[in-house]
Scaffold this active site. Structure first.
Site, PDB file in Angstrom:
ATOM      1  N   SER A  42       0.574 -46.531  16.869  1.00 53.18           N
ATOM      2  CA  SER A  42       0.426 -47.872  16.279  1.00 53.18           C
ATOM      3  C   SER A  42      -0.641 -47.938  15.191  1.00 53.18           C
ATOM      4  O   SER A  42      -0.616 -48.848  14.370  1.00 53.18           O
ATOM      5  CB  SER A  42       0.082 -48.881  17.369  1.00 53.18           C
ATOM      6  OG  SER A  42      -1.079 -48.456  18.058  1.00 53.18           O
ATOM      7  N   ASP A 376      -6.347 -57.245  18.382  1.00 56.49           N
ATOM      8  CA  ASP A 376      -5.615 -57.698  19.570  1.00 56.49           C
ATOM      9  C   ASP A 376      -6.037 -56.975  20.843  1.00 56.49           C
ATOM     10  O   ASP A 376      -5.296 -56.940  21.813  1.00 56.49           O
ATOM     11  CB  ASP A 376      -4.114 -57.503  19.346  1.00 56.49           C
ATOM     12  CG  ASP A 376      -3.772 -56.046  19.052  1.00 56.49           C
ATOM     13  OD1 ASP A 376      -4.697 -55.199  19.033  1.00 56.49           O
ATOM     14  OD2 ASP A 376      -2.584 -55.735  18.843  1.00 56.49           O
ATOM     15  N   HIS A 379      -5.881 -52.804  18.520  1.00 54.64           N
ATOM     16  CA  HIS A 379      -5.772 -52.429  17.105  1.00 54.64           C
ATOM     17  C   HIS A 379      -6.829 -53.107  16.239  1.00 54.64           C
ATOM     18  O   HIS A 379      -7.456 -54.070  16.666  1.00 54.64           O
ATOM     19  CB  HIS A 379      -4.368 -52.770  16.612  1.00 54.64           C
ATOM     20  CG  HIS A 379      -3.298 -52.199  17.490  1.00 54.64           C
ATOM     21  ND1 HIS A 379      -2.584 -52.959  18.383  1.00 54.64           N
ATOM     22  CD2 HIS A 379      -2.875 -50.919  17.641  1.00 54.64           C
ATOM     23  CE1 HIS A 379      -1.738 -52.186  19.044  1.00 54.64           C
ATOM     24  NE2 HIS A 379      -1.904 -50.936  18.633  1.00 54.64           N
TER      25      HIS A 379
END
Ligand code: NAG
Ligand code: NAG
Ligand code: NAG
Ligand code: NAG
Length: 413
Positions: A42, A376, A379
């Site tokens: 990610s 979040d 990240h």
């Protein structure tokens, strides 16, 4: 010889010899990578997991794209800034808008067209003429023995990403030969050997063991296997013509709310800046071994140019010295729901709840993401990503110490 004259001779010969010394920085030209191919999790996913398993919900994307964009962030990722810098010819730096980390606007994209990397898995609106992104959120280097539903890890691990790359390489050339429309969307044959291959993966391999209740010693014990598989992926791409590699090490995962919230951490395990030491120790162990693996790859792959980038130090510095760099609350997620870290793993950023028959978002964004580091719980914010990019771009965290725009030049031997 008169003393004055001899001094002059010494001085003159010094000037001459200095002038004759080869100066690598001026002699070498900037690299003109015709394409970028990225692999990872990610930290660099620009839409892969979203295309396969559903879109990252709003408010992801709110700051820059003003809509979800397949990224787990309010805006752009480090890979986006890498691609942007490369797309602007490594920015005629005086002309390009100053990449200040607090003011981010649409103006930057408008003036350059949309220069970001399309996710390989995204079948809509993608343009692969100058590269593709194989990263998916939740990806590990080693394929996991758990399903995504069980553990949250992406089934599109590095070995799968590497298979997808091979297929992309082979099939893009078949369609390229047909000409017409497809030719405009696919890389030319010779781009593959001149492209920049970027990697940012490994963090999830470390947390995977802890999720299976392994001890730190047990996690460390499988790190060599993880890196063996990482090296195999690089060798496979090299075997297909790839030559220039840019490898990010793994970040200080022990400073992230999703880890501090999920695992039992005793007070004695918190370091002086507030991060969980055991997890950072494992990350540093991984990085030490990664650096060794890269050194071995340079020996095994004589024509490869591999830059190892110490992203760990950059991220750790940012979190440890948040205030100094214009940020606040480094351990509190901007987008989340409740608790010490504004993070709840059952109500992640964008989570909704039905109240009186109406769906409302109960895991919302903070007021000003531009002064926050953590987006979040897992990240980084666009502002943090831009700051990180600015630190690594000039090579001050690279081994060998070479900037992004010079990364095609071999400096290690
Ligand atoms: C999955 O299981 C196989 C077979 O037992 C094992 O070799 C492999 O290391 C396991 N992978 C992980 C990520 O644990
Ligand atoms: C794909 O992107 C390239 C470079 O940004 C551009 O030149 C080309 O026209 C685009 N292709 C299509 C079909 O839009
Ligand atoms: C790990 O330990 C917890 C708490 O004892 C337990 O609930 C969980 O099922 C264990 N997980 C695995 C994968 O063994
Ligand atoms: C690299 O860039 C960073 C951020 O702009 C700066 O602090 C650092 O001094 C630069 N390093 C070199 C070697 O130019």
């Amino acid at each position: 010889m008169e003393p004055q004259y001899s001094l002059f001779v010494i001085f003159a010969s010094l000037v001459i010899s200095l002038a004759l010394l080869p100066n690598p920085t001026t002699a070498l030209s900037k690299c003109s990578f015709p394409a970028i191919f990225n692999f990872g999790d990610s930290n660099s996913d620009t839409g892969g997991l979203s295309a396969a398993f559903g879109q990252a919900p709003p408010p992801n994307g709110e700051t820059f794209f003003h809509t979800p964009s397949g990224r787990y962030s309010d805006g752009r990722l480090v890979i986006d800034f890498i691609v942007l810098a490369w797309n602007t010819g490594f920015a005629a730096k005086d002309k390009a808008p100053k990449l200040s980390h607090h003011k981010v606007g649409a103006a930057e994209t408008e003036s350059y067209g949309l220069p970001y990397l399309s996710a390989f898995l995204d079948s809509l609106g993608s343009n692969f003429s100058h590269g593709a992104n194989f990263a998916t959120a939740g990806a590990t280097i080693r394929p996991q023995n758990t399903t995504m539903a069980q553990s949250g890890y992406s089934p599109i691990s590095l070995d799968v990403q590497s298979v997808q790359f091979s297929d992309f390489h082979r099939r893009s050339q078949i369609f390229n030969k047909q000409g017409g429309f497809f030719e405009k969307l696919l890389p030319k044959r010779d781009y593959f050997s001149q492209a920049l291959y970027t990697f940012d993966i490994g963090q999830n391999d470390l947390t995977a063991g802890y999720k299976l209740n392994m001890t730190t010693e047990e996690v460390k014990a499988y790190v060599p296997d993880v890196l063996g598989q990482f090296s195999n992926a690089i060798k496979k791409i090299y075997g297909e013509g790839g030559r220039i590699f840019w490898v990010h090490n793994t970040g200080p995962v022990g400073c992230l709310p999703y880890v501090m919230d999920r695992f039992l951490i005793t007070a004695g395990q918190i370091d002086k800046h507030g991060c969980a030491s055991p997890f950072n120790d494992v990350a540093q162990y991984f990085n030490l071994r990664l650096k060794e693996a890269v050194a071995q790859l340079r020996k095994d792959l004589p024509e490869a140019t591999i830059t190892y980038v110490d992203v760990y130090s950059v991220k750790y510095t940012l979190i440890a010295q948040a205030k100094k760099h214009g940020f606040e609350n480094p351990f509190v997620a901007c987008c989340g729901h409740g608790g010490k870290y504004n993070y709840n793993r059952f109500l992640k950023c964008g989570a909704k709840k039905t109240v009186d028959g109406k769906e409302i978002v109960i895991s919302n964004s903070c007021k000003d993401p531009s002064v926050r580091i953590n987006w979040d719980g897992t990240h980084f914010t666009e502002a943090a990503n831009k700051w990180i990019f600015n630190q690594i771009a000039n090579g001050s965290f690279s081994d060998p110490p070479i900037s992004l725009e010079m990364a095609c030049h071999r400096m290690d031997r």
